[in-house]
Design an enzyme around this catalytic site. Structure first.
Site, PDB file in Angstrom:
ATOM      1  N   CYS A  79       0.384 -61.195 -13.235  1.00  0.00           N
ATOM      2  CA  CYS A  79       1.240 -60.023 -13.021  1.00  0.00           C
ATOM      3  C   CYS A  79       0.541 -58.909 -12.253  1.00  0.00           C
ATOM      4  O   CYS A  79       1.126 -58.320 -11.330  1.00  0.00           O
ATOM      5  CB  CYS A  79       1.762 -59.505 -14.360  1.00  0.00           C
ATOM      6  SG  CYS A  79       0.507 -59.362 -15.643  1.00  0.00           S
ATOM      7  N   HIS A 133       2.737 -52.239 -15.750  1.00  0.00           N
ATOM      8  CA  HIS A 133       1.297 -52.162 -15.547  1.00  0.00           C
ATOM      9  C   HIS A 133       0.996 -51.165 -14.426  1.00  0.00           C
ATOM     10  O   HIS A 133       1.719 -51.102 -13.426  1.00  0.00           O
ATOM     11  CB  HIS A 133       0.731 -53.523 -15.114  1.00  0.00           C
ATOM     12  CG  HIS A 133       0.749 -54.573 -16.180  1.00  0.00           C
ATOM     13  ND1 HIS A 133       1.096 -54.322 -17.494  1.00  0.00           N
ATOM     14  CD2 HIS A 133       0.442 -55.900 -16.120  1.00  0.00           C
ATOM     15  CE1 HIS A 133       0.997 -55.452 -18.188  1.00  0.00           C
ATOM     16  NE2 HIS A 133       0.610 -56.410 -17.378  1.00  0.00           N
TER      17      HIS A 133
END
Length: 334
Positions: free
Chosen positions: A129, A242
């Site tokens: 990711c 994130h």
């Protein structure tokens, strides 16, 4: 694009569930859908649009007749399942770490290296990711000015670990606020109101598995095997999204203003860079979206050819499910 027969392994997990949602949101032309999960989930039913479908275990022949299977499970499961998917005639889009560094398996972020899909042999790897969101932002800079060195520090939400970690953050936060005893189960230490510079296991050099993934995958996707790159990855008490602070040394001088121009028109990327007006990427606004957000672009005063970027994306959507669906869209558009 014709109708496509689709399977999802790990359909009850965060990423598997999100993959099904993204397929519907993006109107992917699903003809037949099959859900697969572990024995404890077999027999349950999940909705897919107006259909209610059984969840089954992976058994011999279960992938026959499918065109593509999204494997949303751990590395061990992927190593067992992916070869079966391919042998039974489907393309496997694998979201684990099992095949990412295999030289015969393309590791793909469609905005960056969709051309690599033409070399697949039945298996396509979906990157980590953090890697996905970072390379989407770095690719335009690399094309314009070259890359010599990258130093990245990540701020990764608990959803990257899974449902149990999301629940643990809620539970521990309540306990701390109520002055109750805190006993973490998912992480080695309390994640509520804390930061953990620890994602995956540590190697002999002191780097974590997550840091190695970010470094190695970036080199492969960008076709820069000698790129100097280092990373520190940190788990933070955020549910979704994130963040990455990146320092980039370019081969040629690139001003912050020119970098903004390059990034502003990139597919899948949103420029949010007006800090004096409090405009910059944040997990709370990136959550639930499919774009990569970039801001805080500035020139490094300690190096004549270095820039700083702040990059944020929803790790479960763009960092896993959306990227994989985009891969499938490219595959079946041809």
């Amino acid at each position: 694009m014709g109708r496509v027969n689709v399977g999802i392994v790990g359909a009850t997990g965060l990423v598997g569930d999100m993959t099904a949602s993204i397929l519907r949101e993006r109107h992917f032309p699903v003809e037949d859908m099959r859900f697969f999960a572990s024995a404890r989930s077999a027999g349950r039913r999940l909705n897919f649009g107006d259909r209610e479908l059984d969840i089954t275990e992976v058994t011999p022949g279960c992938f026959e007749g499918l065109d593509v299977v999204f494997v949303c499970a751990g590395t061990d499961v992927s190593r067992e399942v992916v070869p079966r998917v391919v042998s039974e005639g489907a393309v496997a889009i694998d979201k684990s770490n099992a095949y990412r560094m295999d030289p015969d398996v393309p590791l793909v972020v469609p905005e960056v290296n969709a051309v690599a899909l033409g070399k697949h042999r039945g298996i396509i790897a979906n990157p980590n990711c953090t890697t996905i969101q970072m390379v989407v932002a770095l690719a335009p800079i690399a094309r314009a000015a070259g890359l010599e060195r990258v130093v990245a520090s990540t701020y990764q939400s608990v959803s990257g670990t899974g449902r149990e970690a999301v629940d643990e953050l809620t539970d521990l936060s309540r306990r701390v606020l109520d002055d109750e005893r805190v006993q973490p189960r998912v992480y080695p230490h309390q994640i509520a109101f804390n930061l953990l510079p620890h994602i995956d296991n540590f190697d002999a050099q002191g780097y974590s598995g997550e840091e190695r993934k970010l470094m190695l995958e970036t080199r492969k996707i960008m076709g820069l095997p000698e790129l100097l790159i280092s990373a520190t990855t940190v788990r933070v008490p955020v549910y979704w999204g994130h963040g990455i602070s990146v320092m980039v040394e370019t081969s040629e001088k690139l001003t912050a203003a020119r970098a903004r121009e390059l990034l502003a028109g990139q597919p899948g990327l949103v420029l949010q860079d007006d800090p004096k007006r409090c405009v910059y990427p944040m997990p709370i606004t990136a959550a639930g979206t499919d774009e990569v957000y970039v801001g805080r672009i500035r020139e490094d005063e300690s190096h004549p050819r270095a820039l700083h970027l702040w990059i944020v994306a929803d790790n479960v959507r763009k960092g896993a499910a959306t990227n994989a669906v985009q891969i499938a869209e490219h595959l079946f558009r041809a």
